[in-house]
Design a protein around this motif. Structure first.
Motif, PDB file in Angstrom:
ATOM      1  N   LEU A 106      -1.203  10.279  10.419  1.00 17.86           N
ATOM      2  CA  LEU A 106      -2.420  10.124   8.815  1.00 17.86           C
ATOM      3  C   LEU A 106      -3.955   9.769   9.266  1.00 17.86           C
ATOM      4  N   ILE A 107      -3.787   8.104  10.406  1.00 20.46           N
ATOM      5  CA  ILE A 107      -4.567   7.564  10.874  1.00 20.46           C
ATOM      6  C   ILE A 107      -5.398   8.098  11.604  1.00 20.46           C
ATOM      7  N   SER A 108      -4.803   9.547  12.622  1.00 18.38           N
ATOM      8  CA  SER A 108      -5.504  10.336  13.427  1.00 18.38           C
ATOM      9  C   SER A 108      -6.404  11.008  12.565  1.00 18.38           C
ATOM     10  N   GLU A 109      -5.768  11.362  12.080  1.00 20.61           N
ATOM     11  CA  GLU A 109      -6.519  12.202  11.089  1.00 20.61           C
ATOM     12  C   GLU A 109      -7.411  12.329  10.437  1.00 20.61           C
ATOM     13  N   PHE A 110      -7.460  10.435  10.175  1.00 19.62           N
ATOM     14  CA  PHE A 110      -9.266   9.587   9.538  1.00 19.62           C
ATOM     15  C   PHE A 110     -10.348   9.280  10.631  1.00 19.62           C
ATOM     16  N   LYS A 124     -17.359   1.398   6.319  1.00 25.52           N
ATOM     17  CA  LYS A 124     -17.333   1.990   7.033  1.00 25.52           C
ATOM     18  C   LYS A 124     -16.285   2.242   8.913  1.00 25.52           C
ATOM     19  N   GLY A 125     -15.404   2.934   9.434  1.00 20.55           N
ATOM     20  CA  GLY A 125     -14.759   2.472  10.415  1.00 20.55           C
ATOM     21  C   GLY A 125     -13.304   2.318   9.689  1.00 20.55           C
ATOM     22  N   LEU A 126     -13.344   1.360   8.716  1.00 18.38           N
ATOM     23  CA  LEU A 126     -12.626   0.555   9.216  1.00 18.38           C
ATOM     24  C   LEU A 126     -11.396   0.540   8.597  1.00 18.38           C
ATOM     25  N   LEU A 127     -10.433   0.490   8.459  1.00 16.42           N
ATOM     26  CA  LEU A 127      -8.363   1.939   8.433  1.00 16.42           C
ATOM     27  C   LEU A 127      -7.880   0.816   8.618  1.00 16.42           C
ATOM     28  N   ILE A 128      -6.503   1.052   7.123  1.00 21.03           N
ATOM     29  CA  ILE A 128      -5.276   0.280   7.345  1.00 21.03           C
ATOM     30  C   ILE A 128      -4.574   0.760   7.523  1.00 21.03           C
ATOM     31  N   ALA A 174       0.146  -4.916  -8.359  1.00 22.49           N
ATOM     32  CA  ALA A 174       0.617  -3.832  -9.223  1.00 22.49           C
ATOM     33  C   ALA A 174       0.055  -2.603  -8.981  1.00 22.49           C
ATOM     34  N   ALA A 175      -1.060  -2.380  -8.180  1.00 22.28           N
ATOM     35  CA  ALA A 175      -1.717  -0.667  -8.205  1.00 22.28           C
ATOM     36  C   ALA A 175      -1.386  -0.316  -7.348  1.00 22.28           C
ATOM     37  N   SER A 176       0.054  -0.818  -6.431  1.00 20.68           N
ATOM     38  CA  SER A 176       0.429  -0.152  -5.437  1.00 20.68           C
ATOM     39  C   SER A 176       1.354  -0.844  -4.849  1.00 20.68           C
ATOM     40  N   ARG A 177       2.954   0.730  -4.474  1.00 21.14           N
ATOM     41  CA  ARG A 177       4.306  -0.709  -4.289  1.00 21.14           C
ATOM     42  C   ARG A 177       4.070  -0.127  -2.615  1.00 21.14           C
ATOM     43  N   GLY A 178       2.887   0.429  -1.992  1.00 20.85           N
ATOM     44  CA  GLY A 178       3.186   0.094  -0.274  1.00 20.85           C
ATOM     45  C   GLY A 178       3.520   1.309   0.015  1.00 20.85           C
ATOM     46  N   LEU A 229      -1.326   5.458  -1.716  1.00 21.61           N
ATOM     47  CA  LEU A 229      -1.256   4.820  -0.955  1.00 21.61           C
ATOM     48  C   LEU A 229      -2.829   4.622  -0.474  1.00 21.61           C
ATOM     49  N   ASP A 230      -3.832   4.606  -1.024  1.00 23.03           N
ATOM     50  CA  ASP A 230      -5.289   4.826  -1.036  1.00 23.03           C
ATOM     51  C   ASP A 230      -5.564   2.945  -1.011  1.00 23.03           C
ATOM     52  N   PRO A 231      -6.188   2.587   0.494  1.00 18.63           N
ATOM     53  CA  PRO A 231      -5.989   0.781   0.550  1.00 18.63           C
ATOM     54  C   PRO A 231      -7.592   0.615  -0.744  1.00 18.63           C
ATOM     55  N   ARG A 232      -8.145   0.999  -1.411  1.00 20.17           N
ATOM     56  CA  ARG A 232      -9.158   0.762  -1.604  1.00 20.17           C
ATOM     57  C   ARG A 232      -8.262   0.887  -3.618  1.00 20.17           C
TER      58      ARG A 232
END
Length: 283
Positions: free
Chosen positions: A259-263, A237-241, A224-228, A277-280
């Motif tokens: 965008l992921i490359s920028e992270f 730290k260091g783990l991205l989705i 409910a918090a994200s439509r993706g 879209l923040d996975p957290r």
């Protein structure tokens, strides 16, 4: 929406099939890429720049003490396990994301599709249809037809490609996500449904040659918090989705990669505001 009637294009759809229609784009602002050709070409470009591509199945991402330390995987050909030290890991596993990061709220929806070589060349159109089926609809084939309720409305999508047409149907959750893509089950009856649907409005497709019956799984965010989709940091730290794009992965893949490359290299997304879209928010 415009009223139905005779259309000059697409000339491979029976004119009497149209009740109403609307245009969503033109050649000036619309294009299509072939998923296999696109992804394999991007992979080759990465290899040309020095990237090493390893085919295998990940069994563990070591993230003790709140940061990424390594990735363990089994080689696809030999099943030999290996562990690679790592400082940055991007999980872009689509519907398999939960297998390597269980708290990610990403489910799997199976979808079937077919490719057909038309009986004659067809013009370049993508159609998002709604087809009403009479109670007697269906044809005899080598595959058993599934039972259809009378007057059912179906919505296959049809994409003209050079030398073929791609058509896909509705999703289902009848078969759980398998361990690997090689184990995906294709339901021939569901593929036949798609063939029958599109054949009902096009002689070129009805008289064409079916060249593929296939299935895949779409990654959908269930929260409910994200439509993706989920793009960015996970709190480790260091783990991205980068996952949960549903059927829009090919379209949004290049922007997601940027965008992921920028992270990874800049510490944050700079090209767009993707805070929604923040996975957290959900993991």
């Amino acid at each position: 929406m415009a009223a139905g009637g005779l259309l000059k294009e697409p000339d491979w759809i029976a004119a009497e099939s149209f009740l109403e229609y609307g245009a969503m784009g033109t050649p000036d602002d619309t294009a299509q890429v072939h998923p296999y050709h696109f992804t394999t070409s991007m992979a080759q470009l990465a290899k040309d720049k020095g990237a090493k591509i390893i085919m295998g199945a990940v069994s563990n991402i070591d993230r003790t003490d709140g940061k990424v330390k390594s990735v363990t995987y089994s080689d696809k050909e030999t099943a030999t396990p290996y562990t690679i030290p790592a400082t940055d890991v991007v999980i872009a596993a689509g519907p398999w994301t939960q297998r390597v990061f269980p708290t990610a709220p990403i489910s799997a929806l199976r979808a079937h599709s077919v490719t057909i070589r038309p009986s004659k060349p067809i013009s370049a159109y993508a159609l998002f249809t709604e087809i009403g089926l009479p109670s007697s609809f269906g044809r005899t084939d080598t595959f058993v037809k599934s039972k259809r309720p009378s007057q059912k409305v179906v919505s296959p999508e049809i994409y003209a490609r050079p030398h073929e047409a791609y058509a896909c149907g509705e999703g289902d959750t009848l078969v759980p996500l398998p361990e690997t893509t090689a184990d995906v089950e294709t339901d021939d009856a569901r593929c036949q449904d798609i063939i029958d649907y599109v054949s009902s409005i096009s002689d070129e497709l009805q008289d064409g040659e079916v060249t593929a019956r296939q299935a895949c799984y779409l990654p959908n965010v269930q929260s409910a918090a994200s439509r993706g989709p989920l793009i960015g940091e996970t709190g480790v730290k260091g783990l991205l989705i980068a996952a949960g794009h549903s059927c829009w992965g090919i379209q949004n893949g290049p922007a997601t990669g940027k965008l992921i490359s920028e992270f990874v290299f800049d510490g944050k997304a700079k090209s767009a505001n993707i805070s929604s879209l923040d996975p957290r928010k959900v993991v």
